[in-house]
Design a protein around this motif. Structure first.
Motif, PDB file in Angstrom:
ATOM      1  N   MET A   1      73.894  14.858 -16.761  1.00 29.52           N
ATOM      2  CA  MET A   1      73.159  14.026 -15.809  1.00 29.52           C
ATOM      3  C   MET A   1      73.650  14.321 -14.392  1.00 29.52           C
ATOM      4  N   GLN A   2      72.713  14.499 -13.496  1.00 27.02           N
ATOM      5  CA  GLN A   2      73.068  14.695 -12.096  1.00 27.02           C
ATOM      6  C   GLN A   2      72.689  13.436 -11.313  1.00 27.02           C
ATOM      7  N   VAL A   3      73.602  12.961 -10.488  1.00 26.82           N
ATOM      8  CA  VAL A   3      73.363  11.788  -9.642  1.00 26.82           C
ATOM      9  C   VAL A   3      73.419  12.233  -8.192  1.00 26.82           C
ATOM     10  N   PHE A   4      72.326  11.994  -7.481  1.00 32.55           N
ATOM     11  CA  PHE A   4      72.218  12.391  -6.081  1.00 32.55           C
ATOM     12  C   PHE A   4      72.277  11.148  -5.205  1.00 32.55           C
ATOM     13  N   ARG A   5      73.121  11.178  -4.213  1.00 33.53           N
ATOM     14  CA  ARG A   5      73.218  10.074  -3.253  1.00 33.53           C
ATOM     15  C   ARG A   5      72.557  10.432  -1.925  1.00 33.53           C
ATOM     16  N   GLU A   6      72.380  11.718  -1.690  1.00 34.30           N
ATOM     17  CA  GLU A   6      71.798  12.193  -0.433  1.00 34.30           C
ATOM     18  C   GLU A   6      70.523  12.976  -0.706  1.00 34.30           C
ATOM     19  N   LYS A   7      69.608  12.947   0.260  1.00 33.11           N
ATOM     20  CA  LYS A   7      68.302  13.570   0.082  1.00 33.11           C
ATOM     21  C   LYS A   7      68.373  15.098   0.019  1.00 33.11           C
ATOM     22  N   GLN A   8      69.128  15.699   0.919  1.00 33.06           N
ATOM     23  CA  GLN A   8      69.062  17.145   1.050  1.00 33.06           C
ATOM     24  C   GLN A   8      69.462  17.908  -0.208  1.00 33.06           C
ATOM     25  N   PRO A   9      70.584  17.537  -0.859  1.00 30.77           N
ATOM     26  CA  PRO A   9      70.902  18.238  -2.120  1.00 30.77           C
ATOM     27  C   PRO A   9      69.830  18.042  -3.189  1.00 30.77           C
ATOM     28  N   LEU A  10      69.211  16.871  -3.218  1.00 30.78           N
ATOM     29  CA  LEU A  10      68.140  16.614  -4.186  1.00 30.78           C
ATOM     30  C   LEU A  10      66.930  17.488  -3.879  1.00 30.78           C
ATOM     31  N   ILE A  11      66.548  17.549  -2.615  1.00 33.51           N
ATOM     32  CA  ILE A  11      65.395  18.368  -2.220  1.00 33.51           C
ATOM     33  C   ILE A  11      65.619  19.821  -2.612  1.00 33.51           C
ATOM     34  N   GLN A  12      66.824  20.334  -2.382  1.00 36.32           N
ATOM     35  CA  GLN A  12      67.128  21.722  -2.733  1.00 36.32           C
ATOM     36  C   GLN A  12      67.055  21.941  -4.238  1.00 36.32           C
ATOM     37  N   ALA A  13      67.566  20.972  -5.008  1.00 40.78           N
ATOM     38  CA  ALA A  13      67.519  21.092  -6.469  1.00 40.78           C
ATOM     39  C   ALA A  13      66.080  21.067  -6.974  1.00 40.78           C
ATOM     40  N   ILE A  14      65.242  20.219  -6.365  1.00 43.83           N
ATOM     41  CA  ILE A  14      63.833  20.136  -6.765  1.00 43.83           C
ATOM     42  C   ILE A  14      63.104  21.427  -6.438  1.00 43.83           C
ATOM     43  N   GLN A  15      63.366  21.988  -5.263  1.00 44.36           N
ATOM     44  CA  GLN A  15      62.735  23.258  -4.886  1.00 44.36           C
ATOM     45  C   GLN A  15      63.067  24.352  -5.889  1.00 44.36           C
ATOM     46  N   LYS A  16      64.291  24.335  -6.376  1.00 45.61           N
ATOM     47  CA  LYS A  16      64.722  25.356  -7.330  1.00 45.61           C
ATOM     48  C   LYS A  16      63.970  25.245  -8.647  1.00 45.61           C
ATOM     49  N   ILE A  17      63.839  24.025  -9.183  1.00 40.77           N
ATOM     50  CA  ILE A  17      63.143  23.900 -10.471  1.00 40.77           C
ATOM     51  C   ILE A  17      61.634  24.102 -10.319  1.00 40.77           C
ATOM     52  N   LYS A  18      61.086  23.727  -9.159  1.00 40.45           N
ATOM     53  CA  LYS A  18      59.649  23.949  -8.951  1.00 40.45           C
ATOM     54  C   LYS A  18      59.334  25.437  -8.812  1.00 40.45           C
ATOM     55  N   SER A  19      60.261  26.173  -8.229  1.00 43.03           N
ATOM     56  CA  SER A  19      60.060  27.619  -8.106  1.00 43.03           C
ATOM     57  C   SER A  19      60.054  28.292  -9.471  1.00 43.03           C
ATOM     58  N   ALA A  20      60.644  27.609 -10.465  1.00 43.09           N
ATOM     59  CA  ALA A  20      60.628  28.101 -11.848  1.00 43.09           C
ATOM     60  C   ALA A  20      59.402  27.604 -12.605  1.00 43.09           C
TER      61      ALA A  20
END
Length: 283
Positions: A1-20
């Motif tokens: 489980m990943q827990v994000f407290r800040e927007k930017q790391p979450l946005i980067q992680a989402i971009q990565k999975i969407k690119s897949a």
């Protein structure tokens, strides 16, 4: 489980999975998770590649500061419940400044009257707060689908209107109300009920089912009077409102029309704890 407290790391992680080529499903919550929330998560897991649960007690949707203060918070327990569903869930749990920025305030929305009836009549500014936080979440997380419970049916319709008006490309999926054995709709607020009030609160759903049975033969005004009289005789619960409304406009009806769908909505107090519920009506 990943827990994000800040927007930017979450946005980067989402971009990565969407690119897949993977899809994202969002379950927005204010925490204090229960089986009702978990049913939304299960729905999201079936229909999305990556599920993100937001846990954020949104200050702008509370018209009563005491209600905000008393709202139950237990992030550690929430994370344990989610991890038990699947360790692959992501959680976004920011503080208010991280989500809103420096100015924590609501935008003003025109929901074409959906915001001014029922909950909106008794909780001024509530739906501007709801719309604002959901808009921030949608813009940050960019989900393809978002999952909301039908217990907050008015909120569900307002979120649908929000996506229409803003053009945000999110499919809004309504999920059935999950109930306790007594019929009481599951809610984080139930945890604040005394054991006696939790038993007595089943009267709300009992009344809704009675209204549903009457709807086939009686008028909306007759049913409203019947509900109000039932609550007058109840020593444990105080009725705030009961309304039969069109499911699309949420406007109170006088006469049933064929081809239209209706729901009965109710709000009541057990001591200082406010409970809402609704039920679909057959025409």
């Amino acid at each position: 489980m990943q827990v994000f407290r800040e927007k930017q790391p979450l946005i980067q992680a989402i971009q990565k999975i969407k690119s897949a080529g993977k899809s994202v499903g969002l379950v927005p919550t204010m925490g204090a998770l229960h089986d009702g929330h978990l049913s939304l998560v299960k729905n999201a897991l079936r229909r999305s590649d990556q599920v993100i649960v937001s846990i954020f007690v949104n200050p702008t949707q509370f018209d009563n500061p005491k209600d905000l203060e008393k709202y139950p918070r237990n992030l550690e327990r929430d994370l344990e419940l989610l991890k038990a569903e699947t360790p692959d869930i992501w959680v976004f749990s920011p503080n208010a400044n991280e989500l809103y920025g420096e100015h924590i305030s609501s935008e003003k929305f025109d929901f074409e009257g959906l915001e001014s009836v029922m909950e909106g009549e008794f909780r001024h500014g509530h739906f501007d707060g709801v719309g604002t936080v959901v808009k921030h979440l949608f813009e940050t997380i960019t989900p393809e689908k978002a999952f909301f419970g039908e217990k907050d049916y008015q909120q569900l319709q307002i979120i649908r209107k929000l996506t229409d008006k803003t053009g945000l490309p999110v499919e809004i999926i309504g999920c059935p109300i999950l109930r306790e054995e007594s019929g009481l709709a599951r809610s984080s607020r139930n945890e604040r009920l005394s054991s006696q009030n939790r038993i007595e609160a089943a009267f709300i759903y009992e009344t809704l089912t009675g209204a549903s049975q009457l709807f086939g033969t009686e008028s909306a005004s007759y049913i409203t009077n019947w509900v109000e009289n039932r609550f007058k005789d109840n020593q444990h619960l105080k009725l705030e409102y009961f309304q039969i409304a069109d499911v699309e406009t949420l406007k109170k009806i006088n006469i049933k029309e064929k081809g239209k769908q209706y729901r009965a909505f109710i709000a009541a107090y057990a001591d200082d704890i406010r409970l809402i519920d609704n039920i679909a009506l057959d025409n």
